[in-house]
Design an enzyme around this catalytic site. Sequence first.
Site, PDB file in Angstrom:
ATOM      1  N   ARG A 211      33.506  42.704  30.675  1.00  0.00           N
ATOM      2  CA  ARG A 211      34.645  42.762  30.166  1.00  0.00           C
ATOM      3  C   ARG A 211      35.106  43.360  28.924  1.00  0.00           C
ATOM      4  O   ARG A 211      35.872  43.198  28.057  1.00  0.00           O
ATOM      5  CB  ARG A 211      35.602  41.391  30.111  1.00  0.00           C
TER       6      ARG A 211
ATOM      7  N   GLU B 150      40.472  36.873  27.683  1.00  0.00           N
ATOM      8  CA  GLU B 150      40.247  37.936  28.234  1.00  0.00           C
ATOM      9  C   GLU B 150      41.474  38.984  28.326  1.00  0.00           C
ATOM     10  O   GLU B 150      41.445  39.996  28.235  1.00  0.00           O
ATOM     11  CB  GLU B 150      39.974  37.793  29.762  1.00  0.00           C
TER      12      GLU B 150
ATOM     13  N   SER C 188      42.715  35.646  35.011  1.00  0.00           N
ATOM     14  CA  SER C 188      41.795  34.601  34.090  1.00  0.00           C
ATOM     15  C   SER C 188      42.175  34.927  32.657  1.00  0.00           C
ATOM     16  O   SER C 188      42.410  35.971  32.362  1.00  0.00           O
ATOM     17  CB  SER C 188      40.340  34.815  34.293  1.00  0.00           C
TER      18      SER C 188
HETATM   19  C1  LIG Z   1      46.591  38.515  39.547  1.00  0.00           C
HETATM   20  C2  LIG Z   1      45.599  39.129  38.699  1.00  0.00           C
HETATM   21  C3  LIG Z   1      44.307  39.010  38.993  1.00  0.00           C
HETATM   22  C4  LIG Z   1      43.409  39.656  38.131  1.00  0.00           C
HETATM   23  N1  LIG Z   1      41.914  39.812  38.553  1.00  0.00           N
HETATM   24  C5  LIG Z   1      41.208  40.266  37.652  1.00  0.00           C
HETATM   25  C6  LIG Z   1      39.759  40.406  38.161  1.00  0.00           C
HETATM   26  O1  LIG Z   1      39.329  40.033  39.001  1.00  0.00           O
HETATM   27  N2  LIG Z   1      38.978  41.040  37.420  1.00  0.00           N
HETATM   28  C7  LIG Z   1      39.414  41.662  36.149  1.00  0.00           C
HETATM   29  O2  LIG Z   1      38.533  42.352  35.624  1.00  0.00           O
HETATM   30  N3  LIG Z   1      40.399  41.718  35.805  1.00  0.00           N
HETATM   31  C8  LIG Z   1      41.382  41.057  36.456  1.00  0.00           C
HETATM   32  N4  LIG Z   1      42.860  41.112  36.200  1.00  0.00           N
HETATM   33  C9  LIG Z   1      43.018  41.386  34.811  1.00  0.00           C
HETATM   34  C10 LIG Z   1      43.771  42.862  34.849  1.00  0.00           C
HETATM   35  O3  LIG Z   1      44.281  43.246  36.067  1.00  0.00           O
HETATM   36  C11 LIG Z   1      42.881  43.847  34.356  1.00  0.00           C
HETATM   37  O4  LIG Z   1      42.375  43.641  33.068  1.00  0.00           O
HETATM   38  C12 LIG Z   1      43.301  45.415  34.511  1.00  0.00           C
HETATM   39  O5  LIG Z   1      42.412  46.415  34.300  1.00  0.00           O
HETATM   40  C13 LIG Z   1      44.265  45.692  33.481  1.00  0.00           C
HETATM   41  O6  LIG Z   1      44.986  46.893  33.470  1.00  0.00           O
HETATM   42  P1  LIG Z   1      46.468  47.139  33.040  1.00  0.00           P
HETATM   43  O7  LIG Z   1      46.643  48.696  33.373  1.00  0.00           O
HETATM   44  O8  LIG Z   1      47.333  46.267  33.642  1.00  0.00           O
HETATM   45  O9  LIG Z   1      46.027  47.065  31.642  1.00  0.00           O
HETATM   46  P2  LIG Z   1      47.089  46.496  30.466  1.00  0.00           P
HETATM   47  O10 LIG Z   1      47.033  45.119  30.679  1.00  0.00           O
HETATM   48  O11 LIG Z   1      48.518  47.261  30.617  1.00  0.00           O
HETATM   49  O12 LIG Z   1      46.310  46.678  29.212  1.00  0.00           O
HETATM   50  C14 LIG Z   1      45.074  45.897  29.024  1.00  0.00           C
HETATM   51  C15 LIG Z   1      44.478  46.519  27.714  1.00  0.00           C
HETATM   52  O13 LIG Z   1      43.980  47.890  28.042  1.00  0.00           O
HETATM   53  C16 LIG Z   1      44.405  48.870  27.319  1.00  0.00           C
HETATM   54  N5  LIG Z   1      44.708  50.278  27.941  1.00  0.00           N
HETATM   55  C17 LIG Z   1      45.570  50.357  29.192  1.00  0.00           C
HETATM   56  N6  LIG Z   1      45.493  51.510  29.271  1.00  0.00           N
HETATM   57  C18 LIG Z   1      44.618  52.261  28.600  1.00  0.00           C
HETATM   58  C19 LIG Z   1      44.393  53.675  28.339  1.00  0.00           C
HETATM   59  N7  LIG Z   1      45.017  54.668  29.134  1.00  0.00           N
HETATM   60  N8  LIG Z   1      43.489  53.927  27.310  1.00  0.00           N
HETATM   61  C20 LIG Z   1      43.235  52.828  26.343  1.00  0.00           C
HETATM   62  N9  LIG Z   1      43.374  51.858  26.558  1.00  0.00           N
HETATM   63  C21 LIG Z   1      44.162  51.449  27.677  1.00  0.00           C
HETATM   64  C22 LIG Z   1      45.748  48.577  26.611  1.00  0.00           C
HETATM   65  O14 LIG Z   1      45.841  48.903  25.344  1.00  0.00           O
HETATM   66  C23 LIG Z   1      45.395  47.048  26.721  1.00  0.00           C
HETATM   67  O15 LIG Z   1      44.644  46.431  25.486  1.00  0.00           O
HETATM   68  C24 LIG Z   1      43.743  40.268  36.937  1.00  0.00           C
HETATM   69  C25 LIG Z   1      45.194  40.215  36.553  1.00  0.00           C
HETATM   70  C26 LIG Z   1      46.211  39.628  37.289  1.00  0.00           C
HETATM   71  C27 LIG Z   1      47.552  39.519  37.163  1.00  0.00           C
END
Ligand SMILES: Cc1cc2nc3c(=O)[nH]c(=O)nc-3n(C[C@H](O)[C@H](O)[C@H](O)COP(=O)(O)OP(=O)(O)OC[C@H]3O[C@@H](n4cnc5c(N)ncnc54)[C@H](O)[C@@H]3O)c2cc1C
Length: 324
Positions: A174, A315, A225
Amino acid sequence: MPLIEETRRRLAAIPNLTLWRDEPLSLHTRFGIGGPADLYVETGSEEAFMGAIEAARDGGIEIEVIGGGTNLIVSDDGLRGIVLRYRGAQLEANGPCVRAEAGAELQDFVDFSIDRGLKGLETLAGIPGSVGGAVYGNAGAYGHAIAERVVEVRFFDGKRVRVFANEECQFQYRESVFKDHKEWIIFSTGLRLEPADAGVLRETASDIVKVRNEKFPVTMKCAGSIFKNLMLSDLSAAAAAEVPARVVREGKVPAAWFLEQVGAKGTRRGDIRVAAYHANLVYNDGAGTATDLCALINDLKARVTGRFGLVLEEEVQFVGIAGQ
Ligand SMILES: Cc1cc2nc3c(=O)[nH]c(=O)nc-3n(C[C@H](O)[C@H](O)[C@H](O)COP(=O)(O)OP(=O)(O)OC[C@H]3O[C@@H](n4cnc5c(N)ncnc54)[C@H](O)[C@@H]3O)c2cc1C
């Protein structure tokens, strides 16, 4: 405020960019929490995105980049500054090599690869959010993470576009170099996958999604999480001695195990709750606030520190919230 207005005028003149004033960030987070951003910008054009960063920087305005908002806790007061989302979402394949723009949905990238009979992303099925967010946090599940397949990441460092090979991204559990450089914006990533039977891959992915949907119903306002799992080798001898061998997987102790021992399941603060069936799953049960969410997180951390002498690490990422 005059600087925001001046920046708004400059942004409005950039082609291929959509701009909102006082946009509620609760509309852009899976928690459904977050006050307004002074300015909110979306664009699928790298040039427009870089132009927007330049305008914000010239105006001395705070910048936050978001993806799908699935791993974010945003302040109830929102952000005095600009929030940007890169929407480029093109997917390409060339033999076993696939490429995705950061704004693509991770699930679309998983499906795209499976449809081409390419193995390597199927265990990420059902993880919500964008490809950019997945690279930033090295998203993973079922013992695999996106970093295993990443060949390179193309990003904007605030001055120029650069390309990092996998090792330069410093991926860990992560973690990536992008977490240490919040000003770097990921534009795209190239991965190398392996040929495999599309039907088998599809079945694996669909089994995973079924299990995930039971644990995280699609309408649940959460971030997956809240806390990272812990490496057994990082624990003090006293804490490690308390952990039953059966809960250790790939050298990690689930944060949920520590949380369970301190009675986290079912705890609530206002409309923010810890799931009764999973101690590391915190959700908004209605009109929850970031204030209650952070207070509950801090309470859970304090309980675990008090009982085991260790500090759980979030996380989730915070926006506009000092001290978290
Ligand atoms: C129901 C649920 C289940 C999940 N299960 C998992 C799992 O099994 N495994 C796991 O790893 N995660 C899990 N997650 C967490 C989440 O889905 C991941 O962390 C996902 O990769 C976040 O992506 P996002 O586009 O929504 O990022 P955001 O939540 O919008 O942003 C997260 C971070 O990423 C940065 N970011 C986003 N895009 C960019 C970019 N283009 N350039 C630079 N920085 C950027 C943002 O600045 C921020 O700090 C889960 C979440 C939910 C709601």
